[in-house]
Design an enzyme around this catalytic site. Sequence first.
Site, PDB file in Angstrom:
ATOM      1  N   TYR A  77      50.598  16.478  75.391  1.00 47.91           N
ATOM      2  CA  TYR A  77      49.664  17.328  75.653  1.00 47.91           C
ATOM      3  C   TYR A  77      50.054  18.691  76.290  1.00 47.91           C
ATOM      4  O   TYR A  77      49.963  19.799  75.833  1.00 47.91           O
ATOM      5  CB  TYR A  77      48.488  16.791  76.158  1.00 47.91           C
ATOM      6  CG  TYR A  77      47.210  17.717  76.119  1.00 47.91           C
ATOM      7  CD1 TYR A  77      46.547  17.948  74.895  1.00 47.91           C
ATOM      8  CD2 TYR A  77      46.771  18.234  77.285  1.00 47.91           C
ATOM      9  CE1 TYR A  77      45.653  18.983  74.693  1.00 47.91           C
ATOM     10  CE2 TYR A  77      45.474  18.972  77.097  1.00 47.91           C
ATOM     11  CZ  TYR A  77      44.963  19.316  75.985  1.00 47.91           C
ATOM     12  OH  TYR A  77      43.743  20.298  75.942  1.00 47.91           O
ATOM     13  N   GLY A 124      37.533  24.365  64.907  1.00 48.30           N
ATOM     14  CA  GLY A 124      36.889  23.384  65.669  1.00 48.30           C
ATOM     15  C   GLY A 124      35.554  23.698  66.279  1.00 48.30           C
ATOM     16  O   GLY A 124      35.414  23.450  67.255  1.00 48.30           O
ATOM     17  N   ALA A 125      34.895  24.509  65.289  1.00 50.47           N
ATOM     18  CA  ALA A 125      33.523  25.049  65.663  1.00 50.47           C
ATOM     19  C   ALA A 125      32.367  24.217  65.625  1.00 50.47           C
ATOM     20  O   ALA A 125      31.161  24.548  65.681  1.00 50.47           O
ATOM     21  CB  ALA A 125      33.349  26.339  65.118  1.00 50.47           C
ATOM     22  N   ASN A 126      32.360  22.995  65.206  1.00 53.67           N
ATOM     23  CA  ASN A 126      31.310  22.178  64.929  1.00 53.67           C
ATOM     24  C   ASN A 126      30.772  21.405  66.097  1.00 53.67           C
ATOM     25  O   ASN A 126      29.761  20.871  66.162  1.00 53.67           O
ATOM     26  CB  ASN A 126      31.627  21.059  64.018  1.00 53.67           C
ATOM     27  CG  ASN A 126      32.786  20.453  64.093  1.00 53.67           C
ATOM     28  OD1 ASN A 126      34.014  20.441  64.291  1.00 53.67           O
ATOM     29  ND2 ASN A 126      32.377  18.985  64.458  1.00 53.67           N
ATOM     30  N   THR A 127      31.606  21.542  67.164  1.00 51.22           N
ATOM     31  CA  THR A 127      31.034  20.947  68.544  1.00 51.22           C
ATOM     32  C   THR A 127      31.786  21.420  69.824  1.00 51.22           C
ATOM     33  O   THR A 127      32.839  22.179  69.584  1.00 51.22           O
ATOM     34  CB  THR A 127      31.629  19.206  68.470  1.00 51.22           C
ATOM     35  OG1 THR A 127      30.841  18.603  69.497  1.00 51.22           O
ATOM     36  CG2 THR A 127      33.063  19.231  68.496  1.00 51.22           C
ATOM     37  N   GLY A 128      31.459  21.037  70.890  1.00 51.07           N
ATOM     38  CA  GLY A 128      32.009  21.424  72.096  1.00 51.07           C
ATOM     39  C   GLY A 128      32.272  23.205  72.429  1.00 51.07           C
ATOM     40  O   GLY A 128      31.432  23.746  71.951  1.00 51.07           O
ATOM     41  N   GLY A 157      33.899  24.999  70.751  1.00 50.11           N
ATOM     42  CA  GLY A 157      34.094  25.862  69.662  1.00 50.11           C
ATOM     43  C   GLY A 157      32.500  26.274  68.965  1.00 50.11           C
ATOM     44  O   GLY A 157      32.278  27.395  68.655  1.00 50.11           O
ATOM     45  N   SER A 202      45.247  25.653  78.032  1.00 48.08           N
ATOM     46  CA  SER A 202      44.616  24.567  79.151  1.00 48.08           C
ATOM     47  C   SER A 202      45.513  24.689  80.197  1.00 48.08           C
ATOM     48  O   SER A 202      46.727  24.840  80.208  1.00 48.08           O
ATOM     49  CB  SER A 202      44.644  23.099  78.391  1.00 48.08           C
ATOM     50  OG  SER A 202      44.432  22.261  79.263  1.00 48.08           O
TER      51      SER A 202
END
Length: 302
Positions: free
Chosen positions: A174, A22-26, A28, A148
């Site tokens: 969640y 998940g490293a393309n945004t936020g 990550g 989280s």
Amino acid sequence: MSRNWTERDIPSQRGRVAVITGANTGLGFDTAKALAERGATVVLAVRDAEKGKKAAAKLGANADVTVQELDLAALDSVRAAAADLRGTLPKIDLLINNAGVMYPPRQTTREGFELQFGTNHLGHFAFTGLLLDLLLPVEGSRVVTVASIAHRIRAAIHFDDLQWENSYDRVAAYGQAKLANLMFSYELQRRLAPRGTTAAVAAHPGVARTELMRNSPAVVRAVFPAVAPLFTQSSERGALPILRAATDPAALGGQYYGPDGLGGYRGRPQVVASSPQSYDVAVQRRLWTVSEELTGVKFPVG
């Protein structure tokens, strides 16, 4: 251990290989950026390869970064991605299990798992198990799993209905998934400890302003802009506990990093405590066994 740890305290990562989901945004992306700036070879493991390529471009021409397609909601994609990385990487120093989904309407993965449990926990469980051989020979290697504060909110491991087939509560689902992330990290560390080379560390970002909030209940989205300045922090600040868990030479396997502020919402990255139930060894072990059965992935430790 420093109470004022910042990105400036990250030691050189030259010669180290980091795989980040998940490293393309936020979170990550901010984690990848900090590691790449300190010389790491970074693999952006992302569901959308085109978005991954755009993220890689943002890291600059001097960054040693590649993109690996990975859909954690499909075990065939997890296996294919792991096979690709095993064929191209000589080793992995850091595996950062960051990707996740939060509060979607009930959906399932390709295998029929509830989306949050299947993606956040089972996908990362399988991905880690399939790559662990690349970490075990590397002294000082780490598996960092992002949890989280939601692991405290209406959370339990519902062994009688893990996939929420009887009724669905997006918040509780969640919470279960993030509790599972922590329990996985703690049980993994127990199994890694005799090897002495690889550590499992967990982290959480507090309440960071990222795209993850987009599926929150309407009432949360309505009040979020008003309370955000009081109870949230930037994505860059939210990434600091992850980065500390990954790079602080003093970090130990089995630790959990998060913001030190009230409620864990924001603040400097420190070792923090998770919920009492997260330390239940019997549940950790049962969850591990069930996860192996559901994914078909057996770990080379334990």
